[in-house]
Design an enzyme around this catalytic site. Structure first.
Site, mmCIF file in Angstrom:
data_model
loop_
_atom_site.group_PDB
_atom_site.id
_atom_site.type_symbol
_atom_site.label_atom_id
_atom_site.label_comp_id
_atom_site.label_asym_id
_atom_site.label_seq_id
_atom_site.Cartn_x
_atom_site.Cartn_y
_atom_site.Cartn_z
ATOM 1 N N ASP A 154 0.670 -1.213 0.115
ATOM 2 C CA ASP A 154 -0.204 -0.061 -0.033
ATOM 3 C C ASP A 154 0.944 1.229 -0.015
ATOM 4 O O ASP A 154 2.025 1.180 0.083
ATOM 5 C CB ASP A 154 -1.076 0.007 1.170
ATOM 6 N N GLU A 187 -0.453 1.939 -5.038
ATOM 7 C CA GLU A 187 -0.369 3.385 -4.915
ATOM 8 C C GLU A 187 -1.451 4.143 -5.517
ATOM 9 O O GLU A 187 -1.048 5.494 -5.509
ATOM 10 C CB GLU A 187 1.219 3.855 -5.272
ATOM 11 N N TRP A 188 -2.528 3.621 -5.905
ATOM 12 C CA TRP A 188 -3.817 4.347 -6.166
ATOM 13 C C TRP A 188 -3.692 5.102 -7.684
ATOM 14 O O TRP A 188 -4.275 5.997 -7.910
ATOM 15 C CB TRP A 188 -4.315 5.210 -5.059
ATOM 16 N N GLY A 189 -2.633 4.870 -8.320
ATOM 17 C CA GLY A 189 -2.368 5.565 -9.673
ATOM 18 C C GLY A 189 -2.011 6.858 -9.564
ATOM 19 O O GLY A 189 -1.897 7.732 -10.508
ATOM 20 N N ASP A 209 -9.550 3.674 -3.542
ATOM 21 C CA ASP A 209 -10.468 2.593 -3.117
ATOM 22 C C ASP A 209 -11.749 2.578 -3.757
ATOM 23 O O ASP A 209 -12.593 3.502 -3.675
ATOM 24 C CB ASP A 209 -10.470 2.469 -1.630
HETATM 25 C C1 GLA Z 1 -5.908 1.390 1.283
HETATM 26 C C2 GLA Z 1 -5.922 0.206 0.126
HETATM 27 C C3 GLA Z 1 -7.013 -0.370 0.452
HETATM 28 C C4 GLA Z 1 -6.934 -1.247 1.753
HETATM 29 C C5 GLA Z 1 -6.706 -0.403 2.802
HETATM 30 C C6 GLA Z 1 -6.314 -1.001 4.299
HETATM 31 O O1 GLA Z 1 -6.928 2.397 1.456
HETATM 32 O O2 GLA Z 1 -6.000 1.173 -1.055
HETATM 33 O O3 GLA Z 1 -7.396 -1.345 -0.643
HETATM 34 O O4 GLA Z 1 -5.848 -2.019 1.710
HETATM 35 O O5 GLA Z 1 -5.828 0.491 2.567
HETATM 36 O O6 GLA Z 1 -6.031 -0.077 5.295
#
Ligand code: GLA
Length: 370
Positions: A154, A187-189, A209
């Site tokens: 993450d 790393e969400w892009g 997310d």
């Molecule tokens: C981030 C990630 C999620 C999940 C949470 C856990 O938000 O993007 O997919 O793994 O952390 O805390």
């Protein structure tokens, strides 16, 4: 754990030194030639996990037919860890995992499944547990000793860190530890990993997310970074050329079966993720899933589209506003078409198959020449 720690310490120092001296960087190849499929604890259980929940998910993966349908990874997400010992080795929460992580991994392997774990590139995870920053080689060795087959890393609490370096470091640590691990970058892009991570990870998140709804955006620092199914879907537009065998765009895990999406929204969600050649990680309670959810998640035709060996990510070829047409090239010169009605009312559409096929092929040729 303590005596193993003593043995491992000189090895870690040696591996770190070797890595620095040689400047060696490599991911394990051919581990994800089709998009990885499995189950992850986060969407349904969040931090409310323990070894019983994970074992039951593994049992249900087999008994519900999910394993036969192609799902193989059981991934524990955040909150399994609680601290580090005096030598810096990561410790599982003994209340939640009294038998330890190795025993859990052994149990999962005994079912013919693979075991995945979670950490964070930052100092702490998103759930404020110890992260891997500064412990990459040590953690990679610990994961190897557990029998880990998949790591989700993450991006919380990474102020001042550079994504290319941080994920590169963990890739090298995993490789040095010597056990084959699918590396899932979360790393969400933010740093556009599709542009640089092909030799680093096997899959990378392209959005924030996923939310358990159809189309509500989720904002971070005033900017939409993801949201419901449709929001994450739209964020995949234009990314198709970056995905392929062993390196996939990941629009996040499935919300099918989590009680909010309607039946048709769930069908659309799953079908579209298959059209996108997305990694398929069920995020529901497998042990308690109903027949409709099970039938959708194990739908052979849809999974075959997702897992097609050509490994092309599908994309939108027609946009009529409320109606959209998606196209995915398949092996043997075959193709899949998906028609999406984004809104709640039903709409009629007449399609000329020949025209559509031509449009799809033209669009594909254009993409190949870009
Ligand atoms: C981030 C990630 C999620 C999940 C949470 C856990 O938000 O993007 O997919 O793994 O952390 O805390």
């Amino acid at each position: 754990m303590f005596s193993m720690s003593k043995t491992l310490r000189p090895l870690i120092t040696l591996l770190t030194l070797l890595n620095v001296l040689i400047g060696y960087g490599q991911k394990f190849t051919n581990l994800a030639l089709t998009p990885p499929m499995g189950w992850n604890s986060w969407n349904r259980f969040g931090c409310e996990i323990n070894e019983k929940v994970i074992r039951e998910a593994a049992d249900a993966m087999v008994s519900t037919g999910m394993k036969s349908a192609g799902y193989k990874y059981i991934v524990i997400d955040d909150c399994w860890q609680i601290s580090r010992d005096s030598l810096g080795f990561i410790q599982a929460d003994p209340q939640k995992f009294p038998s330890g992580i190795k025993a859990l991994a052994d149990y999962i392997h005994s079912k013919g499944l693979k075991f995945g774990i979670y950490s964070c590139a930052g100092r702490e995870t998103c759930g404020n547990r110890p992260g891997s920053h500064g412990h990459e080689f040590q953690d990679a060795l610990t994961y190897a000793s557990f029998g880990v087959d998949f790591l989700k890393l993450d991006w919380c609490n990474t102020e001042g860190q550079n994504a290319v370096e941080s994920y590169g470091l963990m890739r090298d640590a995993l490789y040095a530890a010597g056990r084959e691990v699918v590396f899932s970058m979360c790393e969400w892009g933010l740093s556009k990993p599709w542009e640089w991570a092909q030799d680093t990870g096997h899959l990378w998140r392209t959005t924030g997310d996923i939310q358990n709804n159809w189309n509500i955006p989720d904002a971070k620092e005033g900017k939409c970074w993801g949201g419901g199914v449709i929001i994450n879907l739209d964020m995949q537009q234009g990314l198709e050329k970056y995905a392929g065998p062993d390196h996939w765009n990941d629009p996040d895990m499935l919300e099918v079966g989590n009680g909010i999406l309607t039946q048709s929204e769930s069908r659309a969600h799953f079908s579209l993720w298959c059209m996108l050649a997305a990694p398929l990680f069920a995020g529901n309670d497998l042990a308690a899933m109903d027949k409709v959810t099970r039938e959708l998640l194990t739908n052979k035709e849809l999974i075959a589209i997702d897992q097609d060996p050509l490994g092309k990510q599908g994309f939108k070829i027609k946009d009529y506003g409320e109606l959209e047409i998606y196209y995915k090239p398949l092996q043997n010169d075959e193709l899949a078409i998906c028609i999406l009605n984004r809104f709640s009312n039903s709409i009629g559409i007449e399609l000329n198959w020949k025209n559509m096929e031509l449009t799809a092929r033209k669009r594909e040729m254009f993409l190949n020449f870009q």
